[in-house]
Design a protein around this motif. Structure first.
Motif, short mmCIF file in Angstrom:
data_model
loop_
_atom_site.label_atom_id
_atom_site.label_comp_id
_atom_site.label_asym_id
_atom_site.label_seq_id
_atom_site.Cartn_x
_atom_site.Cartn_y
_atom_site.Cartn_z
N ARG A 192 -85.60 26.91 -45.02
CA ARG A 192 -86.05 28.28 -46.02
C ARG A 192 -84.47 28.68 -46.37
N ALA A 193 -83.50 28.12 -46.11
CA ALA A 193 -82.31 29.21 -46.34
C ALA A 193 -81.25 28.13 -47.11
N GLY A 194 -81.62 26.57 -47.64
CA GLY A 194 -81.21 25.98 -47.67
C GLY A 194 -81.07 25.22 -47.45
N ASN A 195 -80.36 24.86 -45.89
CA ASN A 195 -79.94 24.16 -45.36
C ASN A 195 -80.16 22.47 -44.28
N GLN A 196 -79.22 21.78 -44.66
CA GLN A 196 -80.30 20.00 -44.12
C GLN A 196 -80.16 19.89 -42.60
N TRP A 197 -81.33 19.89 -42.44
CA TRP A 197 -81.40 19.47 -41.00
C TRP A 197 -81.36 17.92 -41.01
N ALA A 198 -80.64 17.04 -39.89
CA ALA A 198 -81.81 15.53 -39.50
C ALA A 198 -81.94 15.39 -38.50
N TRP A 199 -83.06 15.09 -38.03
CA TRP A 199 -83.02 15.24 -36.39
C TRP A 199 -83.60 14.08 -35.72
N ALA A 204 -76.44 9.51 -44.40
CA ALA A 204 -76.11 9.09 -43.42
C ALA A 204 -77.15 9.38 -41.72
N ALA A 205 -77.38 10.35 -42.92
CA ALA A 205 -78.74 10.51 -41.71
C ALA A 205 -79.84 9.71 -41.41
N GLU A 206 -80.68 9.57 -42.62
CA GLU A 206 -81.63 8.07 -42.64
C GLU A 206 -81.04 7.12 -42.27
N ALA A 207 -79.59 6.82 -42.11
CA ALA A 207 -79.25 5.04 -41.82
C ALA A 207 -78.70 4.71 -40.61
N ARG A 208 -79.31 5.92 -39.56
CA ARG A 208 -79.28 6.63 -38.26
C ARG A 208 -80.84 6.50 -38.14
N GLY A 209 -82.05 6.53 -38.58
CA GLY A 209 -82.73 6.78 -38.09
C GLY A 209 -83.52 8.23 -38.05
N LEU A 210 -82.50 9.31 -38.18
CA LEU A 210 -82.92 10.73 -38.19
C LEU A 210 -84.06 11.45 -39.50
N GLU A 211 -84.79 12.32 -39.71
CA GLU A 211 -85.38 12.55 -40.54
C GLU A 211 -85.06 14.14 -40.85
N VAL A 240 -71.38 18.93 -57.83
CA VAL A 240 -70.56 17.87 -56.46
C VAL A 240 -71.21 18.40 -55.01
N ASP A 241 -72.07 19.50 -55.05
CA ASP A 241 -72.98 19.87 -54.04
C ASP A 241 -74.15 18.47 -53.81
N ALA A 242 -74.92 18.82 -54.95
CA ALA A 242 -76.07 17.26 -54.68
C ALA A 242 -74.55 16.39 -54.04
N THR A 243 -74.15 15.30 -54.90
CA THR A 243 -73.56 14.83 -53.87
C THR A 243 -73.25 14.50 -52.75
N LEU A 244 -72.21 15.47 -52.11
CA LEU A 244 -72.31 15.31 -50.69
C LEU A 244 -73.39 15.69 -49.94
N ARG A 245 -75.05 16.44 -50.67
CA ARG A 245 -75.67 16.62 -49.52
C ARG A 245 -76.68 14.79 -49.83
N GLU A 246 -76.71 13.92 -50.87
CA GLU A 246 -77.08 12.46 -50.52
C GLU A 246 -76.37 11.43 -49.94
N TRP A 247 -75.22 12.59 -49.34
CA TRP A 247 -74.33 11.67 -48.45
C TRP A 247 -75.08 12.03 -47.18
N PHE A 248 -75.02 12.95 -47.15
CA PHE A 248 -75.71 13.49 -45.90
C PHE A 248 -77.07 12.92 -45.08
N THR A 249 -78.17 13.31 -46.85
CA THR A 249 -79.40 12.32 -46.57
C THR A 249 -78.74 10.84 -46.10
#
Length: 382
Positions: free
Chosen positions: A48-55, A36-43, A25-34
């Motif tokens: 090192r703690a497994g947190n996702q960052w979109a820049w 949403a970020a890539e659709a806005r041109g974010l990297e 389930v968390d993998a699906t949430l992370r895919e959603w986050f990725t």
């Protein structure tokens, strides 16, 4: 975005969410986050703690303004705790008239609730070094799986992440209020002042396994009796010292209907407006536990955590006269503030005050007011 997230991890029986860290389930949430970020041109990058960052932009050249929260939940939790802050962060970015030169980040912190491995704010604690790598990697879930097996970062890399911390010029976390303060003031949005001191303790109560149908009551060493007394003690001590304390998780061994238990493990969560109240509650609880032949072990403790005063004042200057209020709930923003990262919080009104429950709610108009406030804060800090 809200409609896309709503069905993920929702239990059809309870209506609550079971979004546990590093699960399918968390993998699906992370895919959603990725997405949403890539659709806005974010990297999107992983720390090192497994947190996702979109820049947006290069935070290695200039530290950025970061928004966000978490997507995981407590068992059968509500829809708003965490996801509202992530969705609002993307919406605030969308609300800017133009992308500025200052970098902007959106974060999805891992295992904020600690529902799987028992330590709240695992991702932010690891990021800042508040949770030691060796201690984190040794954590196990109820099935015996070690955190190090699933975190998605090589064990040799897990730990405080200096590069990521340098990238954060300021962090603002929007969150649904977990209480009724904004209902009482009549405001849709408030600013966080501080987080109450709080901690978690493990209580171990020994007994002796025996047959439920053949063992006389006088011959039993039944730890369930000590558990019943513990629950009453927790409530009475909290009332006596004007604090909050909860016994909300219990493990019984062997956990059979027809057996006197051999042992009981329970967990106590205690919080209060100041440390003295919480420690007074725990002193009484520990005395009762020791008298019953058990022991009490502190698993985590976080002292009173004020958000960065200068940043909070900037938010007040941007938003005008909105309430400034403390909270008894822990948040990743508090972990970052303790580590010296400029951090602040915005709260969105909760009409019932109910949280960590399927009944958790916020009105759409208040959520949109939160997005407007977060957009104004983002624009004002750039």
């Amino acid at each position: 975005m809200w409609d896309e997230l709503q069905p993920i991890g929702r239990d059809p029986g309870t209506g609550g969410y079971r979004r546990y860290a590093w699960t399918p389930v968390d993998a699906t949430l992370r895919e959603w986050f990725t997405g949403a970020a890539e659709a806005r041109g974010l990297e999107v990058v992983l720390d090192r703690a497994g947190n996702q960052w979109a820049w947006w932009g290069n935070p290695d050249e200039t530290p950025g303004v970061v928004l966000g929260s978490h997507l995981d939940s407590v068992p059968d939790g509500g829809a708003f705790d965490g996801p509202l802050g992530v969705v609002s962060a993307f919406a605030a970015l969308d609300g800017l008239p133009a992308r500025p030169s200052t970098p902007i980040g959106i974060v999805n912190f891992a295992d904020e609730e600690g529902a799987r491995f028992g330590v709240a704010c695992t991702g932010s604690r690891l990021l800042t070094g508040a949770l030691r790598p060796e201690a984190a990697l040794a954590l196990r879930d109820g099935d015996g799986t070690a955190l190090g097996e699933v975190i998605g970062v090589g064990p040799e890399h897990v730990g405080r992440d200096e590069q990521t911390l340098r990238r954060i010029g300021a962090f603002v976390e929007l969150h649904v209020e977990q209480g009724r303060a904004l209902v009482d003031t009549g405001d849709a949005v408030g600013i966080g002042a501080s987080i109450w001191p709080h901690g978690r303790w493990r209580v171990e109560l020994p007994g002796e396994a025996n047959h439920a149908g053949t063992t006389a009551l006088a011959d039993r060493r039944d730890p369930m009796l000590a558990l019943a007394a513990l629950v009453q003690q927790v409530r009475a001590s909290a009332q006596r010292h004007d604090a909050l304390a909860t016994c909300g998780k219990v493990a019984v061994s062997p956990n059979a209907v027809n057996a006197v238990p051999s042992s009981v493990t329970a967990w106590v969560d205690a919080r209060g407006a100041d440390e003295a109240r919480v420690r007074a509650v725990l002193a009484e609880i520990e005395a009762a536990v020791v008298a019953a032949g058990g022991r009490l072990v502190e698993e985590s403790w976080t002292g009173s955590t004020p958000f960065t005063p200068s940043l909070s004042r900037e938010l007040q200057a941007i938003l005008g006269p909105v309430p400034v209020l403390p909270t008894g709930a822990g948040h990743d923003a508090g972990v970052l503030a303790t580590a010296g990262v400029p951090s602040a919080m915005l709260f969105v009104r909760n009409p019932t005050g109910v949280s960590h429950s399927p009944a958790e709610h916020a009105e759409e108009s208040d959520c949109l007011a939160g997005v407007a406030a977060l957009t104004a804060v983002l624009a004002g800090l750039l």
